[in-house]
Write an enzyme that holds these catalytic residues in place. Structure first.
Site, PDB file in Angstrom:
ATOM      1  N   MET A 209     -13.530  -3.485  -1.952  1.00 46.99           N
ATOM      2  CA  MET A 209     -14.783  -3.994  -0.886  1.00 46.99           C
ATOM      3  C   MET A 209     -15.827  -2.831  -0.670  1.00 46.99           C
ATOM      4  SD  MET A 209     -13.321  -6.863   0.592  1.00 46.99           S
ATOM      5  CE  MET A 209     -13.428  -7.076   2.337  1.00 46.99           C
TER       6      MET A 209
ATOM      7  N   THR B 187       9.635  45.965   9.585  1.00 48.65           N
ATOM      8  CA  THR B 187      10.656  44.908  10.609  1.00 48.65           C
ATOM      9  C   THR B 187      11.251  43.963   9.678  1.00 48.65           C
ATOM     10  OG1 THR B 187       8.633  44.898  11.828  1.00 48.65           O
ATOM     11  CG2 THR B 187      10.038  43.447  12.283  1.00 48.65           C
TER      12      THR B 187
ATOM     13  N   HIS C 138      -7.736   1.794   6.016  1.00 43.93           N
ATOM     14  CA  HIS C 138      -9.107   2.106   6.819  1.00 43.93           C
ATOM     15  C   HIS C 138      -9.777   0.525   6.943  1.00 43.93           C
ATOM     16  CE1 HIS C 138      -8.719   6.112   6.461  1.00 43.93           C
ATOM     17  NE2 HIS C 138      -8.325   6.270   5.267  1.00 43.93           N
TER      18      HIS C 138
ATOM     19  N   ALA D  88      -1.189  -0.530  -8.195  1.00 41.94           N
ATOM     20  CA  ALA D  88      -0.035   0.571  -8.587  1.00 41.94           C
ATOM     21  C   ALA D  88      -0.643   1.530 -10.002  1.00 41.94           C
ATOM     22  CB  ALA D  88       1.206  -0.180  -8.922  1.00 41.94           C
TER      23      ALA D  88
ATOM     24  N   THR E 189       0.897  -1.286   0.022  1.00 36.88           N
ATOM     25  CA  THR E 189      -0.044   0.033  -0.106  1.00 36.88           C
ATOM     26  C   THR E 189       0.792   1.110  -0.019  1.00 36.88           C
ATOM     27  OG1 THR E 189      -1.620   1.145   1.127  1.00 36.88           O
ATOM     28  CG2 THR E 189      -0.292  -0.127   2.563  1.00 36.88           C
ATOM     29  N   ARG E 190       0.117   2.194  -0.664  1.00 35.47           N
ATOM     30  CA  ARG E 190       0.919   3.661  -0.173  1.00 35.47           C
ATOM     31  C   ARG E 190       0.025   4.562   0.036  1.00 35.47           C
ATOM     32  NH1 ARG E 190      -1.413   4.907  -5.606  1.00 35.47           N
ATOM     33  NH2 ARG E 190      -1.620   7.166  -5.022  1.00 35.47           N
TER      34      ARG E 190
ATOM     35  N   ARG F   3      -7.679  -4.124  -7.147  1.00 35.87           N
ATOM     36  CA  ARG F   3      -8.161  -3.361  -8.193  1.00 35.87           C
ATOM     37  C   ARG F   3      -7.202  -2.257  -8.592  1.00 35.87           C
ATOM     38  NH1 ARG F   3     -11.015   0.796  -9.912  1.00 35.87           N
ATOM     39  NH2 ARG F   3     -12.644   0.386 -11.501  1.00 35.87           N
TER      40      ARG F   3
ATOM     41  N   HIS G 286      -9.366  -2.060   4.215  1.00 37.06           N
ATOM     42  CA  HIS G 286      -8.303  -2.667   3.968  1.00 37.06           C
ATOM     43  C   HIS G 286      -7.961  -3.703   5.154  1.00 37.06           C
ATOM     44  CE1 HIS G 286      -7.762   1.612   2.407  1.00 37.06           C
ATOM     45  NE2 HIS G 286      -7.681   0.918   1.379  1.00 37.06           N
TER      46      HIS G 286
END
Ligand SMILES: Nc1ncnc2c1ncn2[C@@H]1O[C@H](COP(=O)(O)OS(=O)(=O)O)[C@@H](OP(=O)(O)O)[C@H]1O
Length: 577
Positions: free
Chosen positions: A335, A437, A205, A297, A200-201, A294, A208
């Protein structure tokens, strides 16, 4: 049954192989020419040296490269679908006198430490368009790896085997970074001989977690959550945040079921080819099963607005090489949540007509931004907490207000009024960057030539972005007379002023020059008229009226209080107050 053997049968752990001659290699590395590695090359080298890319023992030479691009195989026929190349420029080839047999040190550009010695076997010029077409499916710059290939990759590739000197140093999450050897030892210690790896990247939740637990149940295996922390798709959630998410989610698995290890991979977003490559890598880390979901990458849409790859192309390609891969693919559909039963199910198993619920990535980002609730069926409280800390809702984000106008336009008075009003509200610190300033504290050596005014404003932008990223309310009042300078300051603040993009507002303090001059009690305009100050804004230097101001106020027509109030209303409508 024991763990899965590495791809090609032998784990190419170059650190172990070269340990006996390491002292000698280290001494040699200081004597020979060197190449400082890019971030991508560094990630690749780390996995070449620790065996994550077995059977590779170096960067691909011409034959392996051509064979890989055309046939997904190395020249000896073994399956390896992703070119792993070391790119150099013509100038480097000349300066380092690169040629067959020459030895060069590969250095970590972050700390100059010598990582490996490469013995050059070939130097060749790749056909980048062909590489893009064959490896990524299209020579289309909407693909991040194709853009990278054409704009960052240098013109020549140097192939050759490497000898390991040092692994790159990491200072973050060191305890979660496992080499293939370490992970294999860990699995052996736990007697895990069936391990399903999850790539995973993204933050994880409930869906997963359900998916990986299902895979484990199906395969009677343990779960390896194996996220990428090298380079992912531009715009992804940073890995520091993601790892905190993974640490939170790993605690939701039944004890002893799942492990978390970080992978320093530079992803290419190459869809099907990348899925085969990922499977090989996981096999090298000892996994026996690999989840391919699905659009694995996937890089998103091409320049025609169509997906680069079909949603299940990756699963098909992995299936095609099933026998040689010798890591079992666990294919998964997306899912979906079924509220009535309070369960997640793969979409292909959900009967037609069933009511389902989903929260898309875009919707999740919206809820983080507004602070809207994120339901328990979608994620876990601890995960949401981590994301909210990294992506605070607007009401706790920092912001910058740039008040631009003539000298004595009243910008400073408005800024001070705002400061008082902000300070009434707890929670945010306020920083006032008044024009004078900044001039005395940051830009004392600068004058008022166009280039110097430009630099002055970019310094303001730099400081403002740093402060707003840390959550402060920043009010800056340089004259900022030039449009291009204001635009580049704005771009810098938006880019660097906060995790989801910094908040920036340009307020034009449009008090007319005559009014500014008439009410000038310090006499600066008089001195400018008398020629004592040269190139004075409005007198003999231009003020470009902003066309892109978020708000225009004018102290010849309104009070400081009313101008400040308009700014407060602007911030309120942006959700910041
Ligand atoms: N040539 C020239 N043009 C404009 N202003 C001049 C110039 N020379 C000096 N000053 C005094 O410098 C103050 C404005 O500086 P800024 O940094 O705001 O200008 S800029 O944004 O870089 O254009 C502002 O001072 P304060 O009013 O005390 O802030 C100007 O009076």
């Amino acid at each position: 049954m024991s763990l899965n053997p590495p791809h090609g049968g032998v784990l190419k752990d170059l650190h172990a192989r070269d340990a006996p001659i390491r002292a000698q290699l280290l001494a040699e590395s200081e004597q020979i020419p060197d190449i400082r590695l890019t971030e991508r090359q560094l990630c690749d080298l780390e996995l070449i040296m620790n065996g994550g890319f077995s059977p590779l023992e170096g960067f691909m030479g011409k034959e392996d490269y051509e064979s890989c691009v055309e046939t997904l195989r190395l020249a000896d026929g073994s399956l390896f679908p992703m070119p792993i190349t070391l790119d150099v420029s013509q100038a480097q080839i000349e300066a380092l006198k690169l040629a067959q047999g020459v030895r060069v040190t590969l250095r970590d550009a972050r700390d100059e430490s010598p990582l490996a010695i490469l013995t050059v076997s070939s130097i060749y010029q790749p056909n980048k368009s062909n590489e893009a077409e064959k490896v990524f499916g299209a020579d289309d710059k909407a693909h991040p790896a194709v853009t990278y290939l054409h704009s960052s990759v240098k013109d020549f590739y140097v192939g050759g085997t490497v000898q390991a000197v040092n692994a790159p140093e990491h200072y973050d999450y060191v305890e979660l970074r496992y080499t293939p050897r370490e992970l294999r030892a860990y699995f052996e210690k736990l007697s895990w001989n069936r391990v399903v790896a999850f790539q995973t990247r993204n933050p994880m939740h409930r869906a997963h977690r359900e998916l990986t637990v299902r895979a484990a149940r199906q395969q009677r295996a343990n779960v390896l959550v194996h996220p990428v922390v090298g380079l992912t798709k531009p715009g992804d959630v940073d890995h520091f945040t993601r790892v905190r998410v993974y640490e939170a989610i790993i605690r939701t698995y039944p004890k002893g079921m799942a492990a978390l290890a970080l992978l320093p991979l530079a992803m290419r977003m190459g869809g099907p080819r990348e899925a085969v490559w990922h499977a090989i890598i996981r096999k090298n880390f000892g996994a026996t099963h690999f989840i391919v979901g699905r659009d694995h990458a996937g890089p998103g849409k091409n320049s025609q607005g169509k997906d680069f790859y079909g949603p299940y192309d990756a699963q098909e390609l992995v299936t095609q090489f099933k026998d040689e891969l010798a890591i079992e693919m666990v294919p998964f559909q997306a899912m979906s949540y079924i509220p009535e039963q309070d369960i997640y199910q793969p979409v292909d198993e959900i009967p037609k007509g069933t009511v389902t619920a989903d929260i898309s990535g875009t919707e999740l980002r919206r809820r983080l931004k507004t602070g809207a609730p994120i339901p328990d069926w979608f994620s876990y409280e601890q995960v949401v907490k981590v994301l909210r800390e990294s992506y605070p809702p607007k009401a706790s984000q920092g912001f910058t207000i740039l008040l631009s106008g003539y000298v004595n336009s009243g910008a400073n008075a408005i800024a001070k009024a705002l400061e008082s009003q902000f300070q009434q509200q707890a929670g945010r610190s306020t920083s006032l960057l008044l024009g004078d300033t900044i001039r005395s504290e940051l830009s004392a050596e600068l004058g008022f030539a166009p280039e110097e005014r430009h630099r002055n404003l970019q310094r303001v932008a730099f400081v403002a972005a740093e402060l707003s990223r840390a959550g402060a309310a920043v009010i800056a009042t340089p004259i900022a007379p030039y449009d291009a300078s204001r635009k580049s300051a704005k771009a810098h603040i938006i880019q660097n002023g906060g995790a989801g993009g910094g908040n920036f507002f340009l307020v034009h303090v449009a008090t007319p020059l005559e009014y500014c001059e008439k009410t000038d009690r310090r006499g600066v305009y008089a001195r400018a008229r008398a020629g004592e100050i040269k190139g004075f804004t409005g007198i003999d230097d231009k003020y470009e009226v902003p066309e892109d101001a978020d708000l225009v106020v004018d102290l010849s027509k309104q009070t400081v209080r009313s101008a400040a109030h308009m700014i407060i209303l602007l911030l309120e409508s942006a959700g910041l107050l």
